[in-house]
Scaffold this active site. Sequence first.
Site, PDB file in Angstrom:
ATOM      1  N   ASP A  41      42.994  25.370  47.247  1.00  0.00           N
ATOM      2  CA  ASP A  41      43.787  25.472  46.030  1.00  0.00           C
ATOM      3  C   ASP A  41      44.389  26.868  45.855  1.00  0.00           C
ATOM      4  O   ASP A  41      44.245  27.478  44.814  1.00  0.00           O
ATOM      5  CB  ASP A  41      42.860  25.118  44.844  1.00  0.00           C
ATOM      6  CG  ASP A  41      43.566  25.126  43.512  1.00  0.00           C
ATOM      7  OD1 ASP A  41      44.757  24.753  43.470  1.00  0.00           O
ATOM      8  OD2 ASP A  41      42.928  25.502  42.510  1.00  0.00           O
ATOM      9  N   ASN A  54      33.189  27.925  51.263  1.00  0.00           N
ATOM     10  CA  ASN A  54      33.372  27.506  49.881  1.00  0.00           C
ATOM     11  C   ASN A  54      33.564  26.004  49.815  1.00  0.00           C
ATOM     12  O   ASN A  54      34.497  25.457  50.424  1.00  0.00           O
ATOM     13  CB  ASN A  54      34.594  28.177  49.255  1.00  0.00           C
ATOM     14  CG  ASN A  54      34.799  27.739  47.806  1.00  0.00           C
ATOM     15  OD1 ASN A  54      34.000  28.096  46.942  1.00  0.00           O
ATOM     16  ND2 ASN A  54      35.834  26.956  47.545  1.00  0.00           N
ATOM     17  N   GLU A  55      32.670  25.345  49.064  1.00  0.00           N
ATOM     18  CA  GLU A  55      32.781  23.916  48.762  1.00  0.00           C
ATOM     19  C   GLU A  55      33.007  23.021  49.969  1.00  0.00           C
ATOM     20  O   GLU A  55      33.867  22.127  49.945  1.00  0.00           O
ATOM     21  CB  GLU A  55      33.877  23.681  47.714  1.00  0.00           C
ATOM     22  CG  GLU A  55      33.594  24.358  46.395  1.00  0.00           C
ATOM     23  CD  GLU A  55      34.443  23.829  45.252  1.00  0.00           C
ATOM     24  OE1 GLU A  55      35.449  23.153  45.513  1.00  0.00           O
ATOM     25  OE2 GLU A  55      34.073  24.077  44.093  1.00  0.00           O
ATOM     26  N   ASN A 115      29.735  25.904  42.096  1.00  0.00           N
ATOM     27  CA  ASN A 115      31.000  25.837  41.359  1.00  0.00           C
ATOM     28  C   ASN A 115      30.947  24.582  40.499  1.00  0.00           C
ATOM     29  O   ASN A 115      30.829  23.478  41.044  1.00  0.00           O
ATOM     30  CB  ASN A 115      32.185  25.716  42.323  1.00  0.00           C
ATOM     31  CG  ASN A 115      32.391  26.951  43.167  1.00  0.00           C
ATOM     32  OD1 ASN A 115      31.777  27.994  42.926  1.00  0.00           O
ATOM     33  ND2 ASN A 115      33.275  26.853  44.149  1.00  0.00           N
ATOM     34  N   TYR A 133      32.565  22.423  36.979  1.00  0.00           N
ATOM     35  CA  TYR A 133      33.664  22.338  36.009  1.00  0.00           C
ATOM     36  C   TYR A 133      33.364  21.337  34.897  1.00  0.00           C
ATOM     37  O   TYR A 133      34.218  20.534  34.535  1.00  0.00           O
ATOM     38  CB  TYR A 133      34.968  22.032  36.751  1.00  0.00           C
ATOM     39  CG  TYR A 133      35.441  23.274  37.492  1.00  0.00           C
ATOM     40  CD1 TYR A 133      36.126  24.276  36.817  1.00  0.00           C
ATOM     41  CD2 TYR A 133      35.124  23.476  38.833  1.00  0.00           C
ATOM     42  CE1 TYR A 133      36.515  25.439  37.459  1.00  0.00           C
ATOM     43  CE2 TYR A 133      35.510  24.631  39.487  1.00  0.00           C
ATOM     44  CZ  TYR A 133      36.209  25.615  38.791  1.00  0.00           C
ATOM     45  OH  TYR A 133      36.578  26.772  39.429  1.00  0.00           O
ATOM     46  N   TYR A 165      37.068  19.327  34.742  1.00  0.00           N
ATOM     47  CA  TYR A 165      37.365  18.153  35.575  1.00  0.00           C
ATOM     48  C   TYR A 165      36.511  16.953  35.180  1.00  0.00           C
ATOM     49  O   TYR A 165      36.867  15.814  35.473  1.00  0.00           O
ATOM     50  CB  TYR A 165      37.166  18.472  37.063  1.00  0.00           C
ATOM     51  CG  TYR A 165      38.166  19.464  37.596  1.00  0.00           C
ATOM     52  CD1 TYR A 165      39.532  19.218  37.500  1.00  0.00           C
ATOM     53  CD2 TYR A 165      37.749  20.648  38.178  1.00  0.00           C
ATOM     54  CE1 TYR A 165      40.463  20.133  37.983  1.00  0.00           C
ATOM     55  CE2 TYR A 165      38.671  21.566  38.673  1.00  0.00           C
ATOM     56  CZ  TYR A 165      40.024  21.303  38.572  1.00  0.00           C
ATOM     57  OH  TYR A 165      40.938  22.211  39.039  1.00  0.00           O
ATOM     58  N   GLU A 168      31.544  29.598  40.114  1.00  0.00           N
ATOM     59  CA  GLU A 168      32.784  29.193  39.435  1.00  0.00           C
ATOM     60  C   GLU A 168      32.445  28.339  38.226  1.00  0.00           C
ATOM     61  O   GLU A 168      31.620  27.425  38.315  1.00  0.00           O
ATOM     62  CB  GLU A 168      33.704  28.370  40.365  1.00  0.00           C
ATOM     63  CG  GLU A 168      34.329  29.155  41.492  1.00  0.00           C
ATOM     64  CD  GLU A 168      35.298  28.330  42.339  1.00  0.00           C
ATOM     65  OE1 GLU A 168      35.842  27.315  41.855  1.00  0.00           O
ATOM     66  OE2 GLU A 168      35.500  28.715  43.510  1.00  0.00           O
ATOM     67  N   TRP A 213      35.680  31.511  37.016  1.00  0.00           N
ATOM     68  CA  TRP A 213      36.872  31.195  37.797  1.00  0.00           C
ATOM     69  C   TRP A 213      38.049  31.184  36.854  1.00  0.00           C
ATOM     70  O   TRP A 213      38.088  30.386  35.959  1.00  0.00           O
ATOM     71  CB  TRP A 213      36.741  29.833  38.484  1.00  0.00           C
ATOM     72  CG  TRP A 213      37.846  29.612  39.484  1.00  0.00           C
ATOM     73  CD1 TRP A 213      38.943  28.805  39.338  1.00  0.00           C
ATOM     74  CD2 TRP A 213      37.954  30.225  40.775  1.00  0.00           C
ATOM     75  NE1 TRP A 213      39.723  28.885  40.462  1.00  0.00           N
ATOM     76  CE2 TRP A 213      39.139  29.750  41.355  1.00  0.00           C
ATOM     77  CE3 TRP A 213      37.161  31.133  41.483  1.00  0.00           C
ATOM     78  CZ2 TRP A 213      39.568  30.145  42.619  1.00  0.00           C
ATOM     79  CZ3 TRP A 213      37.586  31.526  42.737  1.00  0.00           C
ATOM     80  CH2 TRP A 213      38.786  31.029  43.292  1.00  0.00           C
ATOM     81  N   LYS A 215      43.479  29.231  35.545  1.00  0.00           N
ATOM     82  CA  LYS A 215      42.122  29.463  35.032  1.00  0.00           C
ATOM     83  C   LYS A 215      41.819  30.944  34.857  1.00  0.00           C
ATOM     84  O   LYS A 215      40.701  31.331  34.549  1.00  0.00           O
ATOM     85  CB  LYS A 215      41.091  28.812  35.958  1.00  0.00           C
ATOM     86  CG  LYS A 215      41.206  27.283  35.952  1.00  0.00           C
ATOM     87  CD  LYS A 215      40.012  26.596  36.577  1.00  0.00           C
ATOM     88  CE  LYS A 215      40.230  25.103  36.645  1.00  0.00           C
ATOM     89  NZ  LYS A 215      41.282  24.686  37.603  1.00  0.00           N
TER      90      LYS A 215
END
Length: 594
Positions: free
Chosen positions: A162, A414-415, A468, A470, A474, A506, A551, A570
Amino acid sequence: MLAPRDTATRERKSLDGLWRFALDAAGAGRDQGWQHGLPGGAREMPVPASYNDVFPEPALHDHVGDVWYETMVWVPARWAGQRIVLRFGSATHRAVVWVNGSHVTEHEGGYTPFEADVTDVVEAGAENRITVVVNNVLTWRSIPPGYVEQTPDGPRQRYFHDFFNYAGLHRSVWLYTTPRAHITDVTVVTGLAGATGTVDYQVATAGADGLQVRVALTDADGAEVARAAGGGGQLAVAHAHPWRPGEGYLYDLAVQLWGDGEVPVDAYSLAIGIRTVEVDGTRFLINGEPFYFRGFGKHEDIALRGKGHDNVFMVHDFALMDWLGANSFRTSHYPYAEEVLDYADRRGIVVIDETAAVGLNISLNSGSFGGQGFKTFSEDTVNDATREVHRQVIRELVARDKNHPCVVIWSIANEPESDTPESRAYFEPLAAETRGLDPSRPVGFVNVMLAPADKDVVADLFDIVMLNRYYGWYVDTGDLPAAERALEAELIAWAGKLGKPIIMTEYGADTIAGLHSVTPVPWTEEYQVELLAMSHRVFDRVDAVVGEQVWNFADFATGSGVMRVDGNKKGVFTRDRRPKASAYLLRRRWRGLP
Ligand code: GCB
């Protein structure tokens, strides 16, 4: 890998400035001999900078493939007889380099330095041509991965992360000298036992048979506190002044090579901080004291320059972090410029140092890719060959950053997908490799929301849990009470599963600066404030949480998509670093203000 420095025996020449530049969409430059001189229509392009946004041209912004850079440089006559090295801070994502038309090196990976010994191809006392072809294509064999789709309108780069695929020469380019017999590498690992500091050092050399290595450590006042001879050993520092968060106290390690003469054959200086890092149960200790991370996931991202390193923004960003009371950041999602880590060392800012392994997770993009039936790990997608590239980016990260006291954790991805047997098989050797390269720092990866504690099969391979999440964005969008319950339940599950420290790497909400509402509605400044405040209440209730990194520090550019309004919003600051309301919330919390 040593950064270039001016010393008594070494000299640098910066090649930053305006280079000649040409797009090569067809990839024809090599056959047409561009390494011997760019075609007449070449224009000028600043270095360091991403090339994408400098001219108002879609063809440049969305270019897929090769671009060429060329510069002419005078090599001083006094450099004759020295070893001469050409060094690039980075070339995103790969490069081939020629000097005076001779091929001197190539490099894969967009965020680590590389260099070439060009002694035999440059002419001292003359002007020399340096030519670089930089390629920005992401494939299943690059880190980060991606693929190119051929469309009726030409190639289109697709990727799974992203942030915008900025490319070019993002960091400084140097020509520098060393003596023929020279120091090639220095490694330090520090310790603290009571008031005594220890510095274990290793020095690697080339062409230095019969020469002696000597090291001397001086404190910040210039007083010598220890010395030793030999290529490896331990220095003891009585009443050591530790490097600690908020106080970047540095010693200078002078490394020298001596022959019979009155002056050293080679000399190099390294700033080092004496500190320890350790995981103890659910605590994260720096110098034996519990540390709580307050800060951000950041990006190297600014208007016009893209990912080009910029000292004004670096100093300003650190000043804003200081204003907020932040003590740390993560180099999401790739190694940052070396200048940034040097500055963090001096400012006492703690860094989670991440590789460019972002987007090893197809499920995150199931909307766009699911129909094509991709799997993350398969022969045709992320496979053993990709893992070897990943291994190499880890090696290059550790080689570059191992001596920075600011770096306290290696984040190797990451992720990524982390809830399948394939993901465990992929990561097991990489975790072991990282530990082998540097046993002195905890190793982790950043876990994605799709792999919570009851699904993840990878996190136990690592020393620390980085999440991370949200909730409220999300998922449970606009419903902060539900988000609060879900976030707390998940953190408790993680704490119970592994008994390791948890850092929230995040959490956050897209926020349009200037959009307000009396009730907290997503996208407003008020909602970002409420979401962060909700998250903080939860973190404060879960003992294993040892850090919070919002984040993001600032809004940043992304690829196009219906979820992104002129990029990812963000940021706690806008892209030009104006504060949103959330900045004042963080400042109150992190500075302990009423
Ligand atoms: C994530 C990614 C980050 C994205 C962020 C978002 O989990 O790690 O790269 O930008 O979410 O805003 O969606």
